[in-house]
Design a protein around this motif. Sequence first.
Motif, PDB file in Angstrom:
ATOM      1  N   GLN A 155      36.632  53.113  25.570  1.00 46.81           N
ATOM      2  CA  GLN A 155      35.512  53.512  26.282  1.00 46.81           C
ATOM      3  C   GLN A 155      35.155  54.973  26.267  1.00 46.81           C
ATOM      4  OE1 GLN A 155      36.456  51.861  30.184  1.00 46.81           O
ATOM      5  NE2 GLN A 155      34.739  50.299  29.767  1.00 46.81           N
ATOM      6  N   TRP A 156      36.226  55.678  26.423  1.00 43.54           N
ATOM      7  CA  TRP A 156      36.346  57.393  26.523  1.00 43.54           C
ATOM      8  C   TRP A 156      35.897  57.805  24.901  1.00 43.54           C
ATOM      9  CZ3 TRP A 156      40.307  60.667  24.942  1.00 43.54           C
ATOM     10  CH2 TRP A 156      40.127  62.065  25.505  1.00 43.54           C
ATOM     11  N   LEU A 157      36.607  57.166  24.037  1.00 42.41           N
ATOM     12  CA  LEU A 157      36.530  57.813  22.855  1.00 42.41           C
ATOM     13  C   LEU A 157      34.946  57.622  22.279  1.00 42.41           C
ATOM     14  CD1 LEU A 157      39.637  56.452  20.435  1.00 42.41           C
ATOM     15  CD2 LEU A 157      38.458  59.242  20.827  1.00 42.41           C
ATOM     16  N   THR A 158      34.618  56.255  22.185  1.00 43.69           N
ATOM     17  CA  THR A 158      33.173  55.938  21.685  1.00 43.69           C
ATOM     18  C   THR A 158      32.123  56.804  22.633  1.00 43.69           C
ATOM     19  OG1 THR A 158      33.413  53.819  23.114  1.00 43.69           O
ATOM     20  CG2 THR A 158      33.851  53.801  20.652  1.00 43.69           C
ATOM     21  N   GLY A 159      32.172  56.684  24.092  1.00 44.39           N
ATOM     22  CA  GLY A 159      31.437  57.337  24.655  1.00 44.39           C
ATOM     23  C   GLY A 159      31.312  58.840  24.320  1.00 44.39           C
ATOM     24  N   LYS A 160      32.359  59.518  24.245  1.00 51.02           N
ATOM     25  CA  LYS A 160      32.491  61.114  23.461  1.00 51.02           C
ATOM     26  C   LYS A 160      31.828  61.084  22.009  1.00 51.02           C
ATOM     27  CE  LYS A 160      35.962  63.636  23.299  1.00 51.02           C
ATOM     28  NZ  LYS A 160      37.403  64.074  23.300  1.00 51.02           N
ATOM     29  N   ILE A 161      31.951  60.126  21.359  1.00 44.48           N
ATOM     30  CA  ILE A 161      31.220  60.387  20.048  1.00 44.48           C
ATOM     31  C   ILE A 161      29.723  60.130  20.021  1.00 44.48           C
ATOM     32  CG2 ILE A 161      31.168  59.137  17.816  1.00 44.48           C
ATOM     33  CD1 ILE A 161      34.325  59.102  17.767  1.00 44.48           C
ATOM     34  N   TYR A 213      40.195  53.713  15.650  1.00 42.81           N
ATOM     35  CA  TYR A 213      38.989  52.945  15.894  1.00 42.81           C
ATOM     36  C   TYR A 213      39.356  51.543  15.104  1.00 42.81           C
ATOM     37  CZ  TYR A 213      34.345  51.517  15.915  1.00 42.81           C
ATOM     38  OH  TYR A 213      33.075  50.868  16.318  1.00 42.81           O
ATOM     39  N   LEU A 214      39.868  51.762  13.785  1.00 51.08           N
ATOM     40  CA  LEU A 214      39.946  50.562  12.905  1.00 51.08           C
ATOM     41  C   LEU A 214      41.060  49.610  13.389  1.00 51.08           C
ATOM     42  CD1 LEU A 214      40.056  52.319   9.509  1.00 51.08           C
ATOM     43  CD2 LEU A 214      38.423  50.853  10.441  1.00 51.08           C
ATOM     44  N   ASP A 215      41.992  50.182  14.113  1.00 55.86           N
ATOM     45  CA  ASP A 215      43.070  49.450  14.988  1.00 55.86           C
ATOM     46  C   ASP A 215      42.317  48.471  16.064  1.00 55.86           C
ATOM     47  OD1 ASP A 215      45.614  49.493  13.985  1.00 55.86           O
ATOM     48  OD2 ASP A 215      46.168  51.169  15.314  1.00 55.86           O
ATOM     49  N   PHE A 216      41.397  49.025  16.779  1.00 55.23           N
ATOM     50  CA  PHE A 216      40.399  48.523  17.756  1.00 55.23           C
ATOM     51  C   PHE A 216      39.800  47.412  17.088  1.00 55.23           C
ATOM     52  CE2 PHE A 216      41.376  52.286  20.564  1.00 55.23           C
ATOM     53  CZ  PHE A 216      41.911  51.454  21.713  1.00 55.23           C
ATOM     54  N   LEU A 217      39.102  47.678  16.122  1.00 48.57           N
ATOM     55  CA  LEU A 217      38.084  46.816  15.474  1.00 48.57           C
ATOM     56  C   LEU A 217      38.936  45.502  14.924  1.00 48.57           C
ATOM     57  CD1 LEU A 217      35.668  48.932  13.094  1.00 48.57           C
ATOM     58  CD2 LEU A 217      35.220  47.950  15.394  1.00 48.57           C
ATOM     59  N   ALA A 218      39.970  45.847  14.325  1.00 51.65           N
ATOM     60  CA  ALA A 218      40.826  44.581  13.922  1.00 51.65           C
ATOM     61  C   ALA A 218      41.074  43.707  15.017  1.00 51.65           C
ATOM     62  CB  ALA A 218      42.207  45.163  13.395  1.00 51.65           C
ATOM     63  N   ARG A 219      41.079  44.211  16.240  1.00 52.20           N
ATOM     64  CA  ARG A 219      41.328  43.108  17.429  1.00 52.20           C
ATOM     65  C   ARG A 219      39.950  42.576  18.154  1.00 52.20           C
ATOM     66  NH1 ARG A 219      45.151  46.126  16.017  1.00 52.20           N
ATOM     67  NH2 ARG A 219      47.487  45.366  16.412  1.00 52.20           N
ATOM     68  N   ALA A 220      38.870  43.494  17.698  1.00 57.39           N
ATOM     69  CA  ALA A 220      37.561  42.952  18.513  1.00 57.39           C
ATOM     70  C   ALA A 220      37.154  41.730  18.637  1.00 57.39           C
ATOM     71  CB  ALA A 220      36.645  44.363  18.143  1.00 57.39           C
ATOM     72  N   SER A 221      37.550  40.944  17.338  1.00 58.50           N
ATOM     73  CA  SER A 221      36.947  39.706  17.188  1.00 58.50           C
ATOM     74  C   SER A 221      37.697  38.668  18.022  1.00 58.50           C
ATOM     75  CB  SER A 221      37.034  39.303  15.685  1.00 58.50           C
ATOM     76  OG  SER A 221      38.318  39.266  15.268  1.00 58.50           O
ATOM     77  N   ARG A 222      38.703  39.205  18.665  1.00 60.34           N
ATOM     78  CA  ARG A 222      39.545  38.175  19.405  1.00 60.34           C
ATOM     79  C   ARG A 222      39.757  38.716  20.870  1.00 60.34           C
ATOM     80  NH1 ARG A 222      42.028  38.878  14.669  1.00 60.34           N
ATOM     81  NH2 ARG A 222      43.512  40.424  15.446  1.00 60.34           N
ATOM     82  N   ILE A 223      39.274  39.888  20.976  1.00 59.95           N
ATOM     83  CA  ILE A 223      39.431  40.588  22.540  1.00 59.95           C
ATOM     84  C   ILE A 223      38.022  41.088  22.861  1.00 59.95           C
ATOM     85  CG2 ILE A 223      40.424  42.335  23.910  1.00 59.95           C
ATOM     86  CD1 ILE A 223      42.842  42.598  21.902  1.00 59.95           C
ATOM     87  N   PRO A 224      37.480  40.006  23.708  1.00 69.03           N
ATOM     88  CA  PRO A 224      35.882  40.206  24.393  1.00 69.03           C
ATOM     89  C   PRO A 224      35.820  41.619  24.791  1.00 69.03           C
ATOM     90  CG  PRO A 224      36.767  38.286  24.850  1.00 69.03           C
ATOM     91  CD  PRO A 224      38.023  38.803  24.532  1.00 69.03           C
ATOM     92  N   VAL A 226      45.089  51.244  29.765  1.00 71.42           N
ATOM     93  CA  VAL A 226      44.812  52.692  28.972  1.00 71.42           C
ATOM     94  C   VAL A 226      44.133  52.276  27.869  1.00 71.42           C
ATOM     95  CG1 VAL A 226      46.241  54.451  27.990  1.00 71.42           C
ATOM     96  CG2 VAL A 226      47.226  53.046  29.771  1.00 71.42           C
ATOM     97  N   LEU A 227      44.407  51.241  26.936  1.00 64.07           N
ATOM     98  CA  LEU A 227      43.695  51.427  25.563  1.00 64.07           C
ATOM     99  C   LEU A 227      42.132  50.691  25.719  1.00 64.07           C
ATOM    100  CD1 LEU A 227      46.332  49.608  23.230  1.00 64.07           C
ATOM    101  CD2 LEU A 227      45.765  52.097  23.878  1.00 64.07           C
ATOM    102  N   TYR A 274      37.133  44.408  24.200  1.00 58.20           N
ATOM    103  CA  TYR A 274      37.072  45.366  23.001  1.00 58.20           C
ATOM    104  C   TYR A 274      35.551  45.484  22.158  1.00 58.20           C
ATOM    105  CZ  TYR A 274      41.837  46.633  23.196  1.00 58.20           C
ATOM    106  OH  TYR A 274      43.341  47.066  23.509  1.00 58.20           O
ATOM    107  N   ARG A 275      35.171  44.000  22.192  1.00 58.66           N
ATOM    108  CA  ARG A 275      33.846  43.850  21.243  1.00 58.66           C
ATOM    109  C   ARG A 275      32.747  44.359  22.128  1.00 58.66           C
ATOM    110  NH1 ARG A 275      34.937  38.846  20.489  1.00 58.66           N
ATOM    111  NH2 ARG A 275      33.933  37.758  22.146  1.00 58.66           N
TER     112      ARG A 275
END
Length: 198
Positions: free
Chosen positions: A62-68, A107-118, A56-57, A120-121
């Motif tokens: 993808q959906w959020l960043t695509g819309k923006i 978005y900040l929640d996702f960014l906090a994990r992006a360095s560890r979850i490919p 889901v996340l 998301y990155r």
Amino acid sequence: MVRYKKSEEKRKQILSAAFQALSEHGYDSVTLQTIADYAKVSKGVVHYYFDNKEAVLIELLQWLTGKISAKEQAAVAEQQTAEGKLVAYIESAFAGPAQNRSFYRVYLDFLARASRIPVYREINQRFYDSCAAISTEVLTLGQQEGIFSKKLTPDTTAPLIRAVIDGCLIQWLMSGDDELHAAFKDSCHAAVMKLLRS
């Protein structure tokens, strides 16, 4: 065809619910049951569309960043001048206190994990590639118009433009004051213009 449309609407309903749940409770507190509750469906319905919370996340990001990205690109495309495109870009990014608060909390929640979850990155990189394309368009047009410095290059300048936008929005979010939203937007515009004219 009707069945496909309904299934797409249901997916969007679940993604919207996930966005709202994350905005209000944070990444770690949200479960599939939370998402189901916000979507007003059973947990089984969420499971029908998504294997697990992570699925889901991933689709939510993808959906959020695509819309923006689409919204910002459309706003910039309506303008003919570099300054007009820049104003449209910043106006689109500074959508409003409620919209910006919800988005940046998630978005900040996702960014906090992006360095560890490919994954998301990778999604975030696609978003920043879109931002860089907009910034490059603004910069190169402004250089052609003679209002932006010819010494600047898209490779180094485009990421800085988005960094200023995100930085100003995060600073506004941390202020906790909706009334400062317009002032931060104006400061963002002034800072980007100073950068582009340097």
